[in-house]
Enzyme design. Structure first.
Site, PDB file in Angstrom:
ATOM      1  N   ARG A  25       0.763  -1.298   0.122  1.00 16.19           N
ATOM      2  CA  ARG A  25      -0.107   0.072  -0.017  1.00 16.19           C
ATOM      3  C   ARG A  25       0.845   1.289  -0.026  1.00 16.19           C
ATOM      4  O   ARG A  25       0.569   2.430  -0.773  1.00 16.19           O
ATOM      5  CB  ARG A  25      -1.059   0.061   1.537  1.00 16.19           C
ATOM      6  CG  ARG A  25      -1.935  -1.125   1.177  1.00 16.19           C
ATOM      7  CD  ARG A  25      -3.274  -0.973   0.966  1.00 16.19           C
ATOM      8  NE  ARG A  25      -3.826  -1.958   0.727  1.00 16.19           N
ATOM      9  CZ  ARG A  25      -5.025  -2.768   1.403  1.00 16.19           C
ATOM     10  NH1 ARG A  25      -5.329  -2.113   2.281  1.00 16.19           N
ATOM     11  NH2 ARG A  25      -5.703  -3.869   0.843  1.00 16.19           N
ATOM     12  N   GLY A 104      19.247 -14.836   8.003  1.00 10.07           N
ATOM     13  CA  GLY A 104      19.828 -15.507   7.096  1.00 10.07           C
ATOM     14  C   GLY A 104      19.171 -14.426   5.889  1.00 10.07           C
ATOM     15  O   GLY A 104      19.925 -14.610   4.967  1.00 10.07           O
ATOM     16  N   ASP A 128      11.574 -15.052  16.687  1.00 13.08           N
ATOM     17  CA  ASP A 128      12.689 -15.165  17.857  1.00 13.08           C
ATOM     18  C   ASP A 128      12.902 -13.773  18.453  1.00 13.08           C
ATOM     19  O   ASP A 128      13.785 -13.857  19.637  1.00 13.08           O
ATOM     20  CB  ASP A 128      14.086 -15.791  17.249  1.00 13.08           C
ATOM     21  CG  ASP A 128      13.566 -17.352  16.670  1.00 13.08           C
ATOM     22  OD1 ASP A 128      12.854 -17.998  17.598  1.00 13.08           O
ATOM     23  OD2 ASP A 128      14.518 -17.585  15.637  1.00 13.08           O
ATOM     24  N   GLU A 223      14.580 -24.272  23.188  1.00 18.90           N
ATOM     25  CA  GLU A 223      15.026 -25.697  22.679  1.00 18.90           C
ATOM     26  C   GLU A 223      16.511 -25.584  22.372  1.00 18.90           C
ATOM     27  O   GLU A 223      17.061 -26.480  22.390  1.00 18.90           O
ATOM     28  CB  GLU A 223      14.426 -25.505  21.187  1.00 18.90           C
ATOM     29  CG  GLU A 223      14.828 -24.551  20.287  1.00 18.90           C
ATOM     30  CD  GLU A 223      14.041 -24.650  18.958  1.00 18.90           C
ATOM     31  OE1 GLU A 223      14.005 -25.553  18.602  1.00 18.90           O
ATOM     32  OE2 GLU A 223      13.871 -23.406  18.381  1.00 18.90           O
TER      33      GLU A 223
HETATM   34  O1  F6P Z   1      13.777 -18.921  13.235  1.00 23.77           O
HETATM   35  C1  F6P Z   1      12.594 -18.980  14.021  1.00 23.77           C
HETATM   36  C2  F6P Z   1      12.323 -20.554  14.343  1.00 23.77           C
HETATM   37  O2  F6P Z   1      11.255 -20.658  14.949  1.00 23.77           O
HETATM   38  C3  F6P Z   1      13.245 -20.964  15.637  1.00 23.77           C
HETATM   39  O3  F6P Z   1      13.011 -20.434  16.773  1.00 23.77           O
HETATM   40  C4  F6P Z   1      13.281 -22.586  15.393  1.00 23.77           C
HETATM   41  O4  F6P Z   1      14.406 -22.953  16.094  1.00 23.77           O
HETATM   42  C5  F6P Z   1      13.383 -22.633  14.070  1.00 23.77           C
HETATM   43  O5  F6P Z   1      12.389 -21.501  13.472  1.00 23.77           O
HETATM   44  C6  F6P Z   1      12.524 -23.835  13.593  1.00 23.77           C
HETATM   45  O6  F6P Z   1      12.733 -23.677  12.096  1.00 23.77           O
HETATM   46  P1  F6P Z   1      11.864 -24.750  11.173  1.00 23.77           P
HETATM   47  O7  F6P Z   1      10.611 -24.455  11.192  1.00 23.77           O
HETATM   48  O8  F6P Z   1      12.805 -24.481   9.682  1.00 23.77           O
HETATM   49  O9  F6P Z   1      12.146 -26.329  11.678  1.00 23.77           O
END
Ligand code: F6P
Length: 323
Positions: A25, A104, A128, A223
């Site tokens: 927009r 990335g 994140d 994680e």
């Molecule tokens: O970058 C975001 C994220 O959610 C991270 O916290 C997680 O480790 C990753 O993506 C998981 O990625 P994928 O869905 O590619 O497994």
């Protein structure tokens, strides 16, 4: 500029559609044509590029995911891939790009500019919240609200059964989600990648001799914590404390989906707008972010490489509230 393009890349995040809408927009408002590149850098390489109108984004502000789809592109990491992407942009007369993603995504955009001179501005789209140059990334607020809702439900079971729950949230390299959810979810302990796990404290807390131990406990684990997530952390504790019993719950990709919160929609709209305005002013290789409620531009280099620390005040509160 007469024509620009927008794409989403990396992990999807709630609010990406609101950001695309802000981009489209704003471009049209400024009499600039705008194209959508499908599936991130993969679509750029394959020439999967579609025209977007002001109506293309109708009824998407409330939708999770990304209507342009997304991918993590291995081909864009090769020079050949980037050359094909450049040729497709030239063929479509695209003079600048807006990329919505994370580390990335911006690394790729910077290299692309260095090699082929296509200017770009980024918007931080990742749950994140791990990018320097913005207090919050698009999707973070929704993700933590989703996770806290889940934690609240698990608390009911933890309370009813007097159980210990280790709840794993996303964050391979960053503990922002874990810290926010841990505080909001009333966790006794929060384990994050940025801080080494205090095994003495953990074993003391769960050992039979701890008189102040609560009837039930919620432990939030990123994680990417030192041990590699909730299951491994619990395994290690079981070896150290013979009668230790705990349940593990992995929240997983539920955190990436769903309708964006109002906060994420506003953030995404502001940053989509700011990104286009910066690109049209001749800026490049910068990310639009929000700091102290003001839109700011940060170089890709800083956004990617500078450390964004966890809020030390929140870390301190975990112990204070654990009396
Ligand atoms: O970058 C975001 C994220 O959610 C991270 O916290 C997680 O480790 C990753 O993506 C998981 O990625 P994928 O869905 O590619 O497994």
């Amino acid at each position: 500029m007469k024509k620009i393009a927008v794409f989403t890349s990396g992990g999807d995040a709630p609010g990406m559609n609101a950001c695309i809408r802000g981009v489209v927009r704003t471009a049209i408002y400024n009499n600039v044509e705008v194209m959508g590149i499908m599936r991130g850098y993969n679509g750029m390489i394959e020439g999967d590029i579609i025209p977007l109108t002001s109506r293309s984004l109708s009824n998407t502000i409330q939708r999770g995911g990304t209507i342009l789809k997304t991918a993590r592109s291995a081909d864009f990491m090769t020079y050949e891939g980037r050359k094909r992407a450049y040729e497709n942009l030239v063929e479509n007369a695209i003079e600048g790009i807006i990329c919505i993603g994370g580390n990335g995504t911006f690394t790729g955009a910077k290299q692309f500019y260095d090699e082929f001179g296509i200017p770009s501005i980024g918007a931080p789209g990742t749950i994140d919240n791990d990018l320097y140059g913005t207090d919050f990334t698009i999707g973070f607020d929704t993700a933590i609200n989703t996770a806290v809702e889940a934690i609240d439900k698990i608390r009911d079971t933890a309370d009813s059964h007097d159980r210990v729950f280790f709840i794993e949230v996303m964050g391979r390299h960053a503990g922002f989600i874990a810290l926010a959810c841990g505080i909001a979810g009333g966790a006794e302990v929060i384990l994050v990648p940025e801080i080494k796990n205090d095994w003495h404290k953990l074993t003391d807390y769960f050992s039979g001799s701890n008189k102040s131990k609560k009837a039930f406990s919620i432990i939030v684990v990123a994680e990417g914590d030192e041990e590699g997530g909730a299951y491994k952390t619990v395994e290690r504790l079981k070896k150290q404390i013979p009668d230790f019993d705990a349940r593990v719950s992995i929240l997983g990709h539920i955190q990436r989906g769903g309708s964006p919160t109002a906060y994420d929609r506003v953030l995404a709209s502001r940053l989509g707008n700011a990104a286009v305005e910066a690109l049209l002013r001749g800026e490049t290789n910068k990310m639009a972010g929000l700091m102290n409620n003001k839109v700011v531009l940060t170089s890709y280099d800083d956004a990617i490489n500078k450390n964004k620390p966890l809020n030390s005040e929140l870390i301190r509160l975990v112990d204070v509230f654990n009396v």
